[in-house]
Design a protein around this motif. Sequence first.
Motif, PDB file in Angstrom:
ATOM      1  N   ILE A  64       0.835  -1.205   0.000  1.00  0.00           N
ATOM      2  CA  ILE A  64       0.000   0.000   0.000  1.00  0.00           C
ATOM      3  C   ILE A  64       0.866   1.251   0.000  1.00  0.00           C
ATOM      4  N   GLY A  65       1.983   1.213   0.730  1.00  0.00           N
ATOM      5  CA  GLY A  65       2.899   2.338   0.709  1.00  0.00           C
ATOM      6  C   GLY A  65       3.414   2.615  -0.692  1.00  0.00           C
ATOM      7  N   SER A  66       3.667   1.553  -1.470  1.00  0.00           N
ATOM      8  CA  SER A  66       4.135   1.719  -2.844  1.00  0.00           C
ATOM      9  C   SER A  66       3.099   2.416  -3.708  1.00  0.00           C
ATOM     10  N   VAL A  67       1.830   2.094  -3.486  1.00  0.00           N
ATOM     11  CA  VAL A  67       0.756   2.737  -4.247  1.00  0.00           C
ATOM     12  C   VAL A  67       0.723   4.235  -3.958  1.00  0.00           C
ATOM     13  N   TYR A  68       0.682   4.587  -2.684  1.00  0.00           N
ATOM     14  CA  TYR A  68       0.584   6.000  -2.319  1.00  0.00           C
ATOM     15  C   TYR A  68       1.830   6.774  -2.758  1.00  0.00           C
ATOM     16  N   LEU A  71      14.775  -5.141  -3.036  1.00  0.00           N
ATOM     17  CA  LEU A  71      13.505  -4.443  -2.835  1.00  0.00           C
ATOM     18  C   LEU A  71      13.707  -3.236  -1.935  1.00  0.00           C
ATOM     19  N   HIS A  72      14.417  -3.435  -0.830  1.00  0.00           N
ATOM     20  CA  HIS A  72      14.678  -2.321   0.096  1.00  0.00           C
ATOM     21  C   HIS A  72      15.376  -1.172  -0.638  1.00  0.00           C
ATOM     22  N   ASP A  73      16.385  -1.514  -1.424  1.00  0.00           N
ATOM     23  CA  ASP A  73      17.154  -0.473  -2.120  1.00  0.00           C
ATOM     24  C   ASP A  73      16.275   0.334  -3.070  1.00  0.00           C
ATOM     25  N   ARG A  74      15.370  -0.337  -3.759  1.00  0.00           N
ATOM     26  CA  ARG A  74      14.500   0.387  -4.693  1.00  0.00           C
ATOM     27  C   ARG A  74      13.465   1.221  -3.947  1.00  0.00           C
ATOM     28  N   LEU A  75      12.889   0.640  -2.898  1.00  0.00           N
ATOM     29  CA  LEU A  75      11.897   1.394  -2.119  1.00  0.00           C
ATOM     30  C   LEU A  75      12.529   2.622  -1.474  1.00  0.00           C
ATOM     31  N   LYS A 113      14.605   4.547  -2.656  1.00  0.00           N
ATOM     32  CA  LYS A 113      14.696   5.634  -3.638  1.00  0.00           C
ATOM     33  C   LYS A 113      13.361   6.366  -3.790  1.00  0.00           C
ATOM     34  N   HIS A 114      12.272   5.647  -3.520  1.00  0.00           N
ATOM     35  CA  HIS A 114      10.943   6.224  -3.738  1.00  0.00           C
ATOM     36  C   HIS A 114      10.275   6.715  -2.458  1.00  0.00           C
ATOM     37  N   PHE A 115      10.583   6.079  -1.337  1.00  0.00           N
ATOM     38  CA  PHE A 115       9.978   6.477  -0.071  1.00  0.00           C
ATOM     39  C   PHE A 115      10.749   7.644   0.538  1.00  0.00           C
ATOM     40  N   GLU A 116      10.061   8.397   1.364  1.00  0.00           N
ATOM     41  CA  GLU A 116      10.700   9.505   2.080  1.00  0.00           C
ATOM     42  C   GLU A 116      11.736   8.973   3.063  1.00  0.00           C
ATOM     43  N   ALA A 117      11.365   7.896   3.785  1.00  0.00           N
ATOM     44  CA  ALA A 117      12.289   7.325   4.767  1.00  0.00           C
ATOM     45  C   ALA A 117      11.837   5.917   5.139  1.00  0.00           C
ATOM     46  N   ILE A 118      12.812   5.080   5.512  1.00  0.00           N
ATOM     47  CA  ILE A 118      12.546   3.753   6.062  1.00  0.00           C
ATOM     48  C   ILE A 118      13.348   3.647   7.352  1.00  0.00           C
ATOM     49  N   PRO A 168       0.548 -30.030   2.328  1.00  0.00           N
ATOM     50  CA  PRO A 168       1.356 -29.440   1.258  1.00  0.00           C
ATOM     51  C   PRO A 168       2.828 -29.388   1.664  1.00  0.00           C
ATOM     52  N   ARG A 169       3.710 -29.624   0.713  1.00  0.00           N
ATOM     53  CA  ARG A 169       5.133 -29.490   1.008  1.00  0.00           C
ATOM     54  C   ARG A 169       5.543 -28.023   1.072  1.00  0.00           C
ATOM     55  N   THR A 170       4.788 -27.185   0.396  1.00  0.00           N
ATOM     56  CA  THR A 170       5.105 -25.760   0.421  1.00  0.00           C
ATOM     57  C   THR A 170       3.880 -24.940   0.071  1.00  0.00           C
ATOM     58  N   ILE A 171       3.803 -23.744   0.644  1.00  0.00           N
ATOM     59  CA  ILE A 171       2.788 -22.758   0.291  1.00  0.00           C
ATOM     60  C   ILE A 171       3.543 -21.508  -0.140  1.00  0.00           C
ATOM     61  N   PRO A 172       3.441 -21.116  -1.397  1.00  0.00           N
ATOM     62  CA  PRO A 172       4.222 -19.973  -1.867  1.00  0.00           C
ATOM     63  C   PRO A 172       3.755 -18.659  -1.260  1.00  0.00           C
ATOM     64  N   ALA A 173       4.699 -17.753  -1.084  1.00  0.00           N
ATOM     65  CA  ALA A 173       4.405 -16.399  -0.608  1.00  0.00           C
ATOM     66  C   ALA A 173       4.877 -15.406  -1.661  1.00  0.00           C
ATOM     67  N   VAL A 174       4.075 -14.382  -1.914  1.00  0.00           N
ATOM     68  CA  VAL A 174       4.425 -13.370  -2.912  1.00  0.00           C
ATOM     69  C   VAL A 174       4.154 -11.985  -2.340  1.00  0.00           C
ATOM     70  N   ILE A 175       5.126 -11.096  -2.481  1.00  0.00           N
ATOM     71  CA  ILE A 175       4.962  -9.690  -2.130  1.00  0.00           C
ATOM     72  C   ILE A 175       4.894  -8.920  -3.442  1.00  0.00           C
ATOM     73  N   TYR A 176       3.775  -8.233  -3.695  1.00  0.00           N
ATOM     74  CA  TYR A 176       3.530  -7.639  -5.005  1.00  0.00           C
ATOM     75  C   TYR A 176       4.017  -6.191  -5.103  1.00  0.00           C
ATOM     76  N   THR A 177       5.170  -5.957  -4.531  1.00  0.00           N
ATOM     77  CA  THR A 177       5.798  -4.650  -4.648  1.00  0.00           C
ATOM     78  C   THR A 177       6.515  -4.582  -6.002  1.00  0.00           C
ATOM     79  N   ASP A 178       7.302  -3.531  -6.205  1.00  0.00           N
ATOM     80  CA  ASP A 178       8.105  -3.440  -7.415  1.00  0.00           C
ATOM     81  C   ASP A 178       9.549  -3.181  -7.003  1.00  0.00           C
ATOM     82  N   PRO A 179      10.429  -4.169  -7.074  1.00  0.00           N
ATOM     83  CA  PRO A 179      10.221  -5.503  -7.637  1.00  0.00           C
ATOM     84  C   PRO A 179       9.407  -6.416  -6.722  1.00  0.00           C
ATOM     85  N   GLU A 180       8.837  -7.445  -7.333  1.00  0.00           N
ATOM     86  CA  GLU A 180       8.128  -8.448  -6.556  1.00  0.00           C
ATOM     87  C   GLU A 180       9.133  -9.345  -5.836  1.00  0.00           C
TER      88      GLU A 180
END
Length: 473
Positions: free
Chosen positions: A191-195, A223-227, A229-234, A345-357
């Motif tokens: 959501i932070g990426s959207v705003y 991901l942290h490095d790209r965010l 550049k776009h966020f005010e602060a982390i 299940p042997r695995t359940i995938p997790a996805v973060i839909y930021t940019d990059p994912e």
Amino acid sequence: MAESIRETEVLVIGAGPGGYPAAIMAADHGKKVLLVDQDPKLGGVCLNRGCIPSKALLHVAKLIRETRESADHGLTFGEPQLDLDKLRGFVGNKVISKMNSGISSLVKGRQIDTIRAKAIFESPNTVRLEGETNGLIRFQYCVIATGSVPAMPKAFAIGDPRVMDSTGALLLPDVPKSLLVVGGGYIGLEIGSVYSALGTNVTVVEFADRLLPLADSDLVKPLHDRLAKHFEAIYLKTSVESIEAKPEGILAKLKGDGAPASVMFDRVLVSVGRRPNSVGIGLDKAGISVDERGFIVVDPQRRTTVPNIYAIGDVAGDPGLAHKATAEAKVAVESILGEKTEWAPRTIPAVIYTDPELAWCGSTERELKAANIPHEVRKFPWQASGRATSLARPEGLTKLIVDPESQRILGLGIVGVGAGDLISEGVLAIEMGAVARDLADSIHPHPTLSETIMEAADLALGATVHLPRMKKG
């Protein structure tokens, strides 16, 4: 006059990504099904207030970023002009409503009766309805799929609409000049990426020492490095001590490494997790047990402590993922039908839909190290990928984890463009018990990002042609 009682074979409570598939599967096998949900439209939180609207907005955010970055490729666009009402209409009417209609059509086509109401257990075989429809329902089997809601700690529940949870933030009430995101998990970052793309100065505060603490740090770094550049602060290793409503904004007091003592924000997004919807539905009257966190206790067939009542999805435990709920629905219905089945299940995938994912499946390196399990890690950097280079997105990384002796695949992690679409190859490999050579010898099309999985498997076997040869020992 005695109260009328409606009878059904299978009652499904909740019409989200666990509930409506359970209802459809049961109906497809000849069961008489009733589907009860409090929402006016089917689809649950995922469709109406979560997964789907957030992904629609993230797509728009990606378009904005790409138009701004295209000048580096020799293609210049004007600055994007935002029509907020039209954007809300796109998400609400062209995305959510279309999918609502599709689910409704599927349910009606199976002659599944739907009721808009809250279902409250009165016994192991009956529920009372409260809502547009009242009365009692007697069932042979029940599937509880009531999902979860955003957690809002008392310290942040100050009664000011400028303090939002994920549901409120996705409504896009406005585009504030500044936004504090409390929590560096996937919801806050998405959501932070959207705003941020829409023009807001976004500040993220995370108590842990890095974003996305459950993921491996080498995957999080691009991901942290790209965010950054776009966020005010982390701010990492930082807590929000308090927030206070002021006429000019929300004053947040911070404590942590390099963080200012206090900052004023136009809005605050609280994204510190979710809690199961297990309170207030009469579970005790039915004899259904919950754990200390409020999750309904279930067995491998997804049965609760009451054998004819099942629970699936967020209300039945972590991870709180839509695809996990849908898969559990299949197991629960198979059990109701008397088939031999279990949730394993042997695995359940997790996805973060930021940019990059960012996506992963199987065991993470962090988990294997903590458990002292032998493993080998092979990483293929996307700087060596022709497809990533042509997209001007070489920051990605594909990481394969294998057993040192058998070369069996233990985990796969990917950070980069389209990681969420790539990760399923790893899921299949793990479920099938594949070894590195299975991936390495499977011909992948060129040029594609999927080749990076093949190249990582080549590395597990000793070398790949697109990287310098590894030193032995």
